[in-house]
Motif scaffolding. Sequence first.
Motif, PDB file in Angstrom:
ATOM      1  N   SER A   1       0.885  -1.168   0.095  1.00  0.00           N
ATOM      2  CA  SER A   1       0.013  -0.018  -0.015  1.00  0.00           C
ATOM      3  C   SER A   1       0.828   1.168   0.012  1.00  0.00           C
ATOM      4  N   ASN A   2       0.270   2.239  -0.723  1.00  0.00           N
ATOM      5  CA  ASN A   2       0.930   3.655  -0.500  1.00  0.00           C
ATOM      6  C   ASN A   2       0.733   4.503   0.712  1.00  0.00           C
ATOM      7  N   GLU A   3      -0.124   3.731   1.589  1.00  0.00           N
ATOM      8  CA  GLU A   3      -0.522   4.211   2.916  1.00  0.00           C
ATOM      9  C   GLU A   3       0.634   5.368   3.695  1.00  0.00           C
ATOM     10  N   PRO A   4       1.956   4.511   3.656  1.00  0.00           N
ATOM     11  CA  PRO A   4       2.975   5.173   4.416  1.00  0.00           C
ATOM     12  C   PRO A   4       2.991   6.755   4.126  1.00  0.00           C
TER      13      PRO A   4
ATOM     14  N   TRP B   1       0.436   8.132   6.181  1.00  0.00           N
ATOM     15  CA  TRP B   1       0.283   7.622   7.850  1.00  0.00           C
ATOM     16  C   TRP B   1       1.594   8.458   8.557  1.00  0.00           C
ATOM     17  N   SER B   2       2.471   8.497   7.556  1.00  0.00           N
ATOM     18  CA  SER B   2       3.611   9.191   8.154  1.00  0.00           C
ATOM     19  C   SER B   2       3.330  10.714   8.610  1.00  0.00           C
TER      20      SER B   2
ATOM     21  N   PHE C   1     -10.674   8.075   8.676  1.00  0.00           N
ATOM     22  CA  PHE C   1     -10.875   6.786   9.075  1.00  0.00           C
ATOM     23  C   PHE C   1     -12.164   6.657  10.098  1.00  0.00           C
TER      24      PHE C   1
ATOM     25  N   ILE D   1     -15.183   6.819   7.476  1.00  0.00           N
ATOM     26  CA  ILE D   1     -15.405   5.402   6.718  1.00  0.00           C
ATOM     27  C   ILE D   1     -15.803   4.223   7.730  1.00  0.00           C
ATOM     28  N   ASP D   2     -15.226   4.476   9.229  1.00  0.00           N
ATOM     29  CA  ASP D   2     -15.832   3.239  10.134  1.00  0.00           C
ATOM     30  C   ASP D   2     -17.065   3.559  10.599  1.00  0.00           C
TER      31      ASP D   2
ATOM     32  N   HIS E   1     -18.105   3.350   4.064  1.00  0.00           N
ATOM     33  CA  HIS E   1     -17.211   2.520   3.459  1.00  0.00           C
ATOM     34  C   HIS E   1     -17.414   2.895   1.944  1.00  0.00           C
TER      35      HIS E   1
END
Lengths: 113, 248
Positions: free
Chosen positions: A4-7, A10-11, A77, A80-81, A85
């Motif tokens: 994933s490119n989430e980092p 997330w960073s 998030f 979405i949660d 979704h």
Amino acid sequence: MARSNEPAVWSLFAGGGALTALILPVHALALTILLPLGVIEADSEKLVAFLGHPLFRLYMFVLALLGLFHGAHRLRFTLIDLGLHALATPITWLCYGGATIGSLVALWVAVSF
Amino acid sequence: MADETIILRVLRYRPEQDSEPTFQEYEVPYRKDWVVLDALNWIKEYKDGTLSFRWSCRMGVCGSCGMMVNGRARLTCNTFLREFYPNPITVEPLVNFDIERDLVICMDPFIEKLKRVKPWIIREDVKPVEDGPYEQSPAELYRYKQFSMCINCMLCYAACPVVGLHPEFIGPAALALGIRYLLDSRDQGWDERMEEVASHDGVWGCTFVGECSEVCPKHVDPAAAIQQGKVMATLDWFKRLLMPRGQR
């Protein structure tokens, strides 16, 4: 499965979380409680000179950017949660888009004032 | 004392006769030193031999007897009746899994997720047995030891809201195990294991609710493992971004 490119986001979230948790309370305490109550004193001319220093402007810009991306990630998030979704992609664009616009405004403020 | 009883409300589902799960109440002798599993075994022995549930060791080692006890994921072998007495106790199969029969869940999706993180030591160079073991210092062991204590009881899957919302999420126990191997100095499978751990279904599915660590009976702390995994995946991502063809 692909990585994933989430980092990338997330960073910013992690950096923003650490920075805002550690530093923002100090600013709030100093500027909104201690200074008005006279617990700490500051010469207004020196204060303005300090706040106007390029390093302080850069610091405030980074603080705003990381704080905004931290909040955007949280909001993404949370929404979405909460059951959105199906709207995950537009929510992601709106949250990080908002943080990007906010960061640009912060940059403009940091440079022009 | 000997006459005291407690009510167990047990979820029953017999696919050959029930169209949907229903509760059945059993009155069970109350003993201070009985756990929920003792009460279930008493029911099966004396009241209703058709009640199905998994169990084996009775001492919190095997991880077979995980169920929902009053809505919370617990090992029934270390959940005492006295914690709830004199109130009734509701026993249900672990949530976030399909029910196979009564309190028995279908664990196939969990086993598939375990396989995805390749929970074994991967070596590029396998040395012959006569050359002895791969040595490891106590400090190297300490890095992953806590994450290796998992007994696969699946309580964390029942407790995790993300598993409930996104069934494709690899989930706490399997990710903690994958990260345990990423942290193992003897392992050389970093890249192929990272493909799963750092995927969308991997650590990035976790929103750090932390319930997995709350219910874990072995104090594995899967939430901590996953957070470490996020840091590892992030550093790895930047490394690959800056040095696309570089060797790790």
